[in-house]
Motif scaffolding. Structure first.
Motif, PDB file in Angstrom:
ATOM      1  N   PHE A 147       0.814  -1.225   0.000  1.00  0.00           N
ATOM      2  CA  PHE A 147       0.000   0.000   0.000  1.00  0.00           C
ATOM      3  C   PHE A 147       0.844   1.270   0.000  1.00  0.00           C
ATOM      4  CE2 PHE A 147      -2.868  -3.018   2.405  1.00  0.00           C
ATOM      5  CZ  PHE A 147      -3.612  -3.359   1.286  1.00  0.00           C
ATOM      6  N   TYR A 148       2.144   1.144   0.238  1.00  0.00           N
ATOM      7  CA  TYR A 148       3.007   2.320   0.330  1.00  0.00           C
ATOM      8  C   TYR A 148       2.998   3.176  -0.943  1.00  0.00           C
ATOM      9  CZ  TYR A 148       7.148   5.172   1.222  1.00  0.00           C
ATOM     10  OH  TYR A 148       8.009   6.216   1.383  1.00  0.00           O
ATOM     11  N   ALA A 160       1.707   8.265  -3.574  1.00  0.00           N
ATOM     12  CA  ALA A 160       1.164   8.874  -4.796  1.00  0.00           C
ATOM     13  C   ALA A 160       0.030   9.848  -4.495  1.00  0.00           C
ATOM     14  CB  ALA A 160       0.685   7.787  -5.755  1.00  0.00           C
ATOM     15  N   GLY A 161      -0.721   9.617  -3.428  1.00  0.00           N
ATOM     16  CA  GLY A 161      -1.838  10.493  -3.095  1.00  0.00           C
ATOM     17  C   GLY A 161      -1.494  11.649  -2.176  1.00  0.00           C
ATOM     18  N   ALA A 162      -0.265  11.704  -1.688  1.00  0.00           N
ATOM     19  CA  ALA A 162       0.116  12.707  -0.685  1.00  0.00           C
ATOM     20  C   ALA A 162       0.003  14.140  -1.193  1.00  0.00           C
ATOM     21  CB  ALA A 162       1.521  12.427  -0.174  1.00  0.00           C
ATOM     22  N   HIS A 190      -9.042  10.668   6.053  1.00  0.00           N
ATOM     23  CA  HIS A 190      -8.713   9.713   4.998  1.00  0.00           C
ATOM     24  C   HIS A 190      -7.207   9.480   4.906  1.00  0.00           C
ATOM     25  CE1 HIS A 190      -8.792   8.424   0.560  1.00  0.00           C
ATOM     26  NE2 HIS A 190      -9.299   7.442   1.265  1.00  0.00           N
ATOM     27  N   SER A 191      -6.434  10.551   4.996  1.00  0.00           N
ATOM     28  CA  SER A 191      -4.980  10.439   4.925  1.00  0.00           C
ATOM     29  C   SER A 191      -4.437   9.609   6.087  1.00  0.00           C
ATOM     30  CB  SER A 191      -4.352  11.838   4.929  1.00  0.00           C
ATOM     31  OG  SER A 191      -2.947  11.744   4.924  1.00  0.00           O
ATOM     32  N   ALA A 192      -4.948   9.832   7.285  1.00  0.00           N
ATOM     33  CA  ALA A 192      -4.485   9.067   8.450  1.00  0.00           C
ATOM     34  C   ALA A 192      -4.774   7.574   8.278  1.00  0.00           C
ATOM     35  CB  ALA A 192      -5.145   9.590   9.722  1.00  0.00           C
ATOM     36  N   PHE A 193      -5.961   7.252   7.766  1.00  0.00           N
ATOM     37  CA  PHE A 193      -6.297   5.839   7.587  1.00  0.00           C
ATOM     38  C   PHE A 193      -5.467   5.205   6.478  1.00  0.00           C
ATOM     39  CE2 PHE A 193     -10.586   6.883   9.581  1.00  0.00           C
ATOM     40  CZ  PHE A 193     -10.156   6.482  10.839  1.00  0.00           C
ATOM     41  N   LYS A 194      -5.134   5.976   5.449  1.00  0.00           N
ATOM     42  CA  LYS A 194      -4.260   5.438   4.400  1.00  0.00           C
ATOM     43  C   LYS A 194      -2.877   5.140   4.961  1.00  0.00           C
ATOM     44  CE  LYS A 194      -5.140   8.747   1.436  1.00  0.00           C
ATOM     45  NZ  LYS A 194      -5.138   9.576   0.196  1.00  0.00           N
ATOM     46  N   MET A 195      -2.375   6.016   5.841  1.00  0.00           N
ATOM     47  CA  MET A 195      -1.075   5.780   6.457  1.00  0.00           C
ATOM     48  C   MET A 195      -1.110   4.490   7.287  1.00  0.00           C
ATOM     49  SD  MET A 195       1.016   7.830   9.386  1.00  0.00           S
ATOM     50  CE  MET A 195      -0.203   7.322  10.578  1.00  0.00           C
TER      51      MET A 195
END
Length: 170
Positions: free
Chosen positions: A49-50, A55-57, A82-87
């Protein structure tokens, strides 16, 4: 761009008193993490997932900056959550998985989502750890504090306003 990060620094987008946003923190565990944040980031590159997270940052950052400029808490909250959950998904995607959450972490997230469904302006964010931070408006702050303090496993709840920048104190 420097390999050692020496050219990386933060610049405030607004003065601290330009927008009345509150942060409520549920301290879920004061114990040291089994894997430090620094070590976790070293492992992160091995997660499938990295690449998607990286890519979305830039898009996430642009959305966050626009939300701050517009003082749009809902937009900032959505992109931050959303960003926190992606991390954290990056850690979940490792073998073995790197999971910082505790049962109280998930319970806090569910409480905040329930408050939001009931009309509170409250959005979850997290760094690499079990603590839950909630961005909220002043009207929702007390309800968020009370809801998180009532979660079994929460050691302490801290609420604050936005502050000034970092200072060196001698």
């Amino acid at each position: 761009e420097a390999a050692d990060g020496s050219d990386c620094f933060a610049v405030p987008l607004l003065a601290p008193d330009a927008w009345d946003v509150r942060v409520v923190v549920a301290l879920v565990s004061s114990a040291p993490k089994a894997v430090s944040s620094r070590d976790g980031m070293r492992l992160a590159a091995d997660s499938l997932f990295y690449p998607a997270w990286v890519a979305g940052a830039d898009a996430d950052l642009a959305c966050a900056r626009a939300a701050i400029a517009a003082r749009d808490l809902a937009a900032l909250g959505r992109v931050t959550e959303h960003s926190a959950f992606k991390m954290h998904a990056v850690g979940f995607g490792l073998e073995p998985p790197l999971v910082y959450w505790r049962s109280a972490t998930l319970a806090c997230i569910e409480r905040v989502w329930a408050l939001r469904r009931a009309g509170a302006a409250a959005y979850v964010t997290m760094d690499a750890g079990p603590q839950v931070k909630v961005l909220c408006d002043p009207e929702s702050a007390r309800a968020v504090e009370a809801a998180l303090a009532d979660v079994p496993g929460v050691e302490r709840v801290v609420a604050c306003k936005l502050g000034g920048g970092a200072e060196v104190v001698s």
